[in-house]
Write a protein that holds these residues in place. Structure first.
Motif, short mmCIF file in Angstrom:
data_model
loop_
_atom_site.label_atom_id
_atom_site.label_comp_id
_atom_site.label_asym_id
_atom_site.label_seq_id
_atom_site.Cartn_x
_atom_site.Cartn_y
_atom_site.Cartn_z
N GLY A 160 -33.11 -46.63 16.65
CA GLY A 160 -34.17 -46.22 15.72
C GLY A 160 -35.37 -47.14 15.77
N ARG A 161 -35.16 -48.40 16.24
CA ARG A 161 -36.29 -49.33 16.26
C ARG A 161 -36.96 -49.36 17.62
NH1 ARG A 161 -33.49 -53.55 12.44
NH2 ARG A 161 -33.81 -52.36 10.55
N ASP A 162 -36.39 -48.66 18.57
CA ASP A 162 -36.95 -48.68 19.92
C ASP A 162 -37.91 -47.49 20.06
OD1 ASP A 162 -37.47 -48.75 22.60
OD2 ASP A 162 -35.42 -49.28 23.16
N THR A 163 -39.17 -47.73 19.71
CA THR A 163 -40.11 -46.59 19.65
C THR A 163 -40.30 -45.93 21.01
OG1 THR A 163 -41.71 -48.36 19.55
CG2 THR A 163 -41.51 -47.00 17.61
N LEU A 164 -40.30 -46.74 22.05
CA LEU A 164 -40.52 -46.18 23.38
C LEU A 164 -39.40 -45.21 23.74
CD1 LEU A 164 -42.78 -46.75 25.43
CD2 LEU A 164 -41.09 -48.06 26.72
N LEU A 165 -38.19 -45.63 23.49
CA LEU A 165 -37.04 -44.80 23.81
C LEU A 165 -37.04 -43.53 22.95
CD1 LEU A 165 -34.68 -44.83 25.69
CD2 LEU A 165 -33.32 -45.96 23.96
N LEU A 166 -37.38 -43.69 21.68
CA LEU A 166 -37.44 -42.52 20.79
C LEU A 166 -38.47 -41.53 21.32
CD1 LEU A 166 -37.24 -43.88 17.16
CD2 LEU A 166 -35.54 -42.58 18.42
N ALA A 167 -39.62 -42.06 21.73
CA ALA A 167 -40.67 -41.19 22.26
C ALA A 167 -40.16 -40.45 23.48
CB ALA A 167 -41.90 -42.01 22.60
N ALA A 168 -39.43 -41.15 24.35
CA ALA A 168 -38.90 -40.52 25.56
C ALA A 168 -37.92 -39.41 25.19
CB ALA A 168 -38.23 -41.57 26.43
N ILE A 169 -37.09 -39.66 24.17
CA ILE A 169 -36.10 -38.66 23.77
C ILE A 169 -36.80 -37.41 23.25
CG2 ILE A 169 -34.31 -38.15 22.07
CD1 ILE A 169 -33.44 -41.09 22.35
N VAL A 170 -37.79 -37.59 22.38
CA VAL A 170 -38.51 -36.45 21.84
C VAL A 170 -39.22 -35.70 22.96
CG1 VAL A 170 -40.45 -35.76 20.37
CG2 VAL A 170 -38.82 -37.47 19.57
N TYR A 171 -39.85 -36.46 23.84
CA TYR A 171 -40.57 -35.83 24.94
C TYR A 171 -39.63 -34.97 25.78
CZ TYR A 171 -42.65 -35.21 29.47
OH TYR A 171 -43.09 -34.65 30.62
N LEU A 172 -38.50 -35.53 26.17
CA LEU A 172 -37.61 -34.80 27.08
C LEU A 172 -37.00 -33.58 26.40
CD1 LEU A 172 -35.83 -37.64 29.05
CD2 LEU A 172 -37.40 -35.92 29.92
N PHE A 173 -36.51 -33.76 25.17
CA PHE A 173 -35.81 -32.65 24.53
C PHE A 173 -36.77 -31.54 24.08
CE2 PHE A 173 -32.03 -35.40 24.00
CZ PHE A 173 -31.10 -34.51 24.47
N ILE A 174 -37.98 -31.91 23.70
CA ILE A 174 -38.90 -30.90 23.18
C ILE A 174 -39.94 -30.47 24.22
CG2 ILE A 174 -40.53 -30.35 21.32
CD1 ILE A 174 -37.69 -30.83 20.31
N PHE A 175 -40.79 -31.39 24.63
CA PHE A 175 -41.92 -31.00 25.47
C PHE A 175 -41.49 -30.64 26.88
CE2 PHE A 175 -43.75 -33.48 22.06
CZ PHE A 175 -44.69 -32.58 21.59
N ASP A 176 -40.56 -31.41 27.41
CA ASP A 176 -40.14 -31.14 28.77
C ASP A 176 -39.47 -29.77 28.86
OD1 ASP A 176 -39.86 -32.27 31.47
OD2 ASP A 176 -37.73 -31.93 31.07
#
Lengths: 389, 656
Positions: free
Chosen positions: A31-47
């Motif tokens: 939850g504190r790793d913003t970069l990783l969170l961003a990657a997760i959102v990007y892959l699951f939603i935008f990708d």
């Protein structure tokens, strides 16, 4: 008297409590790793969303014509290449100009109509037209030439029937086979159903490999693993907590992707049981995470782990059946597909979401995945334990 | 400082004015100025993060800086081109054991590579290589790949490669950190020899305050600022005061009473050490006596303060001047621990092999409840391997041991539940808060329910973390992080505590705070503490020491007993101050005194018969026309003990 069972219970209790404490820790860290969170959102939603816009169909392919006849018939033939599959790119004055456009990628197809095309047709003579197709993209090339064959064939038979004087009424007397096919599961054959599911399952694979591997390697990189090893935690507990925490994250991501992108944007039907789908996803994540943890045992840092994940990911995708069905594979590779967990996952994913299949149909894939999962996960655990010996 | 220069008067070789270096928002050096005279050894002393490396890199011309001026050989280092011009005349060895070397290349290939890099011709190269390798005693290992050298040898090879183009100025970043004492002594020997023969100038950084005496001039640095500057004696003179040593029973009661009045009080083994800035050696004993009314006080005596005392006093002054309130004194719970005095840790002939290499060789020792036991040794001596075996994470090749009543070969899991462990590198989660880390480790160790909050509250008080409880660990300074690591290791109330180099890189005040806690744990709660360190000065705090070298325990006793044994076997250390020092050194060498060594402007040597030798030295120096200032008998340091034991062991092995 009642002491032994209670101590056994309390030890079991302690085991779970430790597992829970570590899992919570993993989730807080994530939850504190913003970069990783961003990657997760990007892959699951935008990708996944972008994948829904990828089309493997012929769409506005440019057709130019070299028309040496300039007749009504030649024009009618040319205008039959219409949207959405084709786009008329106009006329070229000689054949070489057409080839040049193909070379440059400004046209996909050149239709070459010979002089006296209409005259010969009217006379009832057989006429040739030439079609030149750019097949550097084999799929598009194949589609373009087969559509062209259909269009030209239809034009030919229309001309023939007209010349024979067949009218709407007398058509019934002509021996014709009418093609009455029905398309199941994806009646409009939309890529926006097929592609995002395939992409979602790929994203699940990437995440299931990468997240536990990254979490494990990070403990090594930062030296925190040392503190854990001297604690009463067993290596299995350390490993399990990573898999559990990351599975939770992946299931949440998958849920969001299904709801927002697949259902919300592309209206994929979701015919089968979502519960079954999530159960299968969980099993699959565990299996693949085993592989990810194995990767973490042989890499010293995150960069190495990432390289290895890519190395493992590529063959998994090729052998998944998403791009090539097993029947089309050479026999050696076909066998290899049966040890690729993604093959079973894709089989079941499409089965559940598009076909509405249940356990009665998918049990063999499930069994395959379960067996493979147990083997891979046990191997991962074994290696994970061994690296500290 | 009013002292004549060591070699010849000349304009400074290096001149730094108001140097400022920032890494993004982080201030690394904030306004440092210094001057280095030709032919001297200049020291930068300070803990990790003090800004030493940044300053050295800027002087070496490999780091751009934000403010101030750096002048080397009279050349302003303000552009790439200017830096390139001076680089030819200087040598720079970065921090880390052999990090500038190539592990796959042999000793000789490494030297050749650096020579080629520096355009040294083949004849000169052969000549210098011969000399430097002999000096560093590396000539026997010419063909050995660098990665197979010990830490000390790597460092010496690094030095050879830095010196191969005969630079006028050498810049060495922490060359002695983690290096074994013999290599360290070799290292200083080479440096002083170069200074004598070629008038080389050296800028050397170190985290060890006890190396201060080696420098002619030095800057004490902390958090990017220069705290004090000058010759070691002059810095000591900046903080006049009295240093007292005493024994008092009960020790912890006395410690707490004295701490309330004199923040620079510490427990050193059975003794207490009190530094009282501003006090006179005549009245100080009376003041201390008054505080300890009703306790049994013995052996109260006044001793010469050391640089570390001055450094800490300066730090306290600086903090008070900055309006910073001192950290509140620990308010420890006086809970009564069980008074068990049994053996907490026992190692019997432990061995551990890695392939052909024997990392730990028949190590035996015992640690009792309430005892602070130190394993002292260089990097690679086998300390960490011993700890790994005892904590049950590495099976031994041979031997046995028990920890907290459990057999380490069979009950590894039981040991893990009963001990606390603080590892070498900081190994807690930096992306969690202090509280979250404590909760995690409490739950891992099975502390739950009502006891959880209580246990966490206890260690928060013990380690003094109340103000930082909700902060992310990544934002905390090193000293507080190490206290958090200690708190995490103590949260389940273990009776045995393992600490693997817990204070590496922590500033001196932080180190003392850390030791205060350890003393409380051992004396009041009767916890057995096993600690490893490569700080010789820190080892003095232990009740009992085992010196480790090349996998073996080469001596095992209390620090005081180790020193007494050395004095009986090898003689007393005499410190000689004379002018000019180099001439005195030469005279003493020629007269056959055993191993005279240059420490800054003073000379140390071992005297078997102190009274007779003192007279001999007086006569000798008078005869040579060297002005003798004073001769002071010194208590040997633990480094002296260590070096003596290692050399003795090597002699025995050669004889066998």
């Amino acid at each position: 008297m009642t002491r032994p069972p209670s101590t056994l219970n309390s030890r079991l209790d302690l085991w779970w409590s430790r597992l829970a404490a570590m899992t919570v820790k993993e989730l807080i860290q994530l939850g504190r790793d913003t970069l990783l969170l961003a990657a997760i959102v990007y892959l699951f939603i935008f990708d996944v969303y972008m994948a829904g816009n990828v089309s493997m169909q012929l769409n506005h392919a440019v057709v130019v014509t070299h028309d040496a006849d300039h007749s009504e018939s030649s024009r009618e033939l040319y205008y039959r290449f219409h949207a959405p599959y084709f786009k008329l790119g106009g006329e070229v004055l000689d054949a070489r100009e057409g080839l040049r456009l193909l070379d440059r990628g400004q046209a996909l197809m050149v239709l070459d109509v010979p002089p006296d095309f209409e005259r010969d047709l009217k006379k009832g003579k057989a006429v040739d037209v030439q079609v030149q197709v750019d097949a550097s993209n084999t799929v598009l090339g194949f589609l373009a030439s087969s559509y062209a064959a259909q269009i030209i064939g239809q034009f030919g038979s229309d001309q023939a029937l007209e010349r024979l004087g067949v009218t709407e009424r007398t058509l019934q007397n002509v021996p014709l086979i009418q093609d009455q096919h029905r398309v199941w599961y994806n009646p409009n054959q939309q890529d926006s159903w097929f592609m995002p599911i395939s992409e979602l399952l790929t994203v699940v694979t990437i995440m299931a490999l990468m997240l536990p591997a990254a979490a494990a390697v990070r403990e090594k990189e930062r030296g925190t693993i040392e503190q854990l090893l001297v604690s009463p935690l067993t290596p299995i507990q350390i490993m399990l907590t990573k898999v559990i925490a990351m599975t939770v994250v992946i299931l949440l991501g998958t849920g969001a992707s299904l709801l927002l992108v697949l259902h919300g944007i592309f209206a994929v039907p979701m015919k089968g049981s979502l519960l079954l789908f999530f159960a299968v996803t969980t099993l699959y994540t565990f299996t693949t995470a085993g592989l990810g943890l194995y990767i973490s045992t042989i890499s010293r840092n995150l960069a190495q782990a990432t390289m290895l994940v890519i190395l493992v990911l590529m063959p998994m995708l090729f052998l998944s059946g998403a791009w090539t069905p097993p029947e089309a594979m050479p026999s050696g590779l076909r066998l290899a597909m049966y040890v690729s967990p993604l093959y079973y996952f894709i089989e079941m994913g499409y089965g559940i979401l598009l076909k509405g299949a249940g356990l009665e149909v998918l049990w063999d894939s499930l069994l395959g995945l379960a067996l493979l999962g147990m083997a891979i996960f046990s191997f991962g655990v074994w290696r994970f334990e061994r690296q500290f010996k | 400082m009013g002292q004549p220069p060591l070699v010849d008067p000349a304009p400074p070789l290096v001149r730094v004015r108001d140097f400022v270096k920032r890494y993004r928002q982080q201030m690394a050096v904030d306004g440092a100025s210094l001057e280095i005279a030709p032919g001297e050894i200049y020291g930068l002393i300070g803990p990790d993060g003090a800004g030493k490396s940044s300053l050295m890199k800027a002087i070496a011309g490999v780091l751009a800086y934000e403010g101030g001026a750096v002048q080397v050989f009279g050349q302003d280092i303000d552009s790439e081109a200017a830096a390139e011009r001076v680089k030819v005349r200087l040598g720079f060895m970065p921090q880390g054991l052999g990090l500038n070397l190539y592990p796959e290349l042999s000793v000789e290939e490494n030297v050749n590579f650096f020579a080629e890099l520096r355009d040294v011709g083949p004849e000169l190269l052969a000549q210098r290589k011969q000399k430097l390798l002999a000096m560093t005693r590396l000539d026997k290992f010419r063909a050995r790949p660098m990665k197979q050298l010990s830490g000390g040898m790597k460092q010496k090879l690094g030095l050879v490669c830095t010196l191969i183009h005969e630079p006028e100025l050498i810049i060495l970043d922490e060359p002695t950190t983690g290096v074994d004492p013999v290599s360290r002594r070799d290292f200083w020997l080479i440096l002083t020899q170069l200074l004598r023969e070629r008038g080389v100038t050296a800028l050397v950084s170190t985290a060890y305050l006890d190396e201060a005496a080696r420098f002619h001039h030095l800057s004490l640095m902390l958090a990017g600022k220069v705290l004090a500057q000058g010759a070691p004696e002059a810095i000591l003179g900046q903080v006049p005061g009295a240093l007292l040593e005493l024994r008092a029973e009960p020790q912890v009661e006395a410690l707490n009473r004295l701490l309330a009045e004199f923040p620079q009080t510490e427990a050193v083994g059975p003794k207490l050490r009190v530094f009282m800035p501003g006090a006179s050696p005549q009245t100080a004993p009376g003041e201390v006596q008054a505080r300890l009314d009703g306790l049994r006080v013995t052996d109260l005596r006044s001793v010469t303060p050391e640089l570390e005392d001055a450094f800490i006093a300066l730090l306290h002054q600086r903090r008070q001047a900055g309006g910073e309130t001192a950290e509140p004194l620990p308010d420890w719970p006086a809970n009564q621990a069980p008074q068990d005095e049994g053996v907490a840790i026992a190692a019997r002939e432990l061995c551990r092999d890695f392939g052909q290499f024997r990392a730990v060789d028949q190590v035996s020792f015992q640690v009792r409840q309430g005892e602070i036991f130190g394993l002292l040794g260089a990097n690679g001596a086998g300390k960490t391997t011993v700890i790994k075996m005892l904590t049950g994470i590495m099976p031994p090749t041979g031997g046995e041991g028990s920890v907290a009543g459990a057999d380490m070969r069979r009950a590894g899991q039981a040991i893990k539940e009963r001990i606390g462990y603080v590892s070498q590198a900081f190994s807690l989660y930096q992306d969690l808060t202090v509280q979250e880390n404590l909760r995690l480790f409490a739950r891992i160790y099975g502390v739950r329910g009502d006891r959880l909050a209580e246990a966490i509250a206890r260690v928060v008080v013990l380690a003094g973390l109340a103000a930082q409880a909700e902060q992310l660990v990544s934002r905390l300074p090193m000293g507080i992080r190490q206290r958090l690591a200690l708190a995490c290791a103590l949260v389940h109330g273990p009776r045995v505590l393992f600490l693997d180099e817990p204070t590496s890189g922590v500033d001196p005040i932080g180190r003392r705070r850390f030791w205060d806690i350890l003393i409380h744990l051992a004396r009041v709660e009767r916890v057995a503490v096993l600690i490893t360190t490569h700080y010789m000065s820190e080892a003095e705090h232990c009740d009992h020491l085992a010196l480790m070298h090349a996998g073996r325990v080469i001596a095992d006793d209390s620090p005081a007993a180790l020193k007494t044994a050395l004095e009986q076997e090898a003689g007393q250390v005499l410190e000689i101050a004379a002018e000019p020092p180099l001439a005195a050194l030469e005279a003493l060498e020629q007269a056959g005194f055993s191993d005279p060594a240059l420490f800054g402007r003073r000379i140390h040597l071992l005297a078997r018969d102190p009274a007779r030798d003192q007279a001999r030295i007086r006569d000798l120096l008078a005869e040579r026309g060297v002005r003798l200032l004073e001769i002071t008998p010194l208590t040997p340091s633990l480094e002296d003990v260590f070096v003596h034991r290692i050399l003795e062991r090597e002699r025995q092995e050669k004889a066998a």
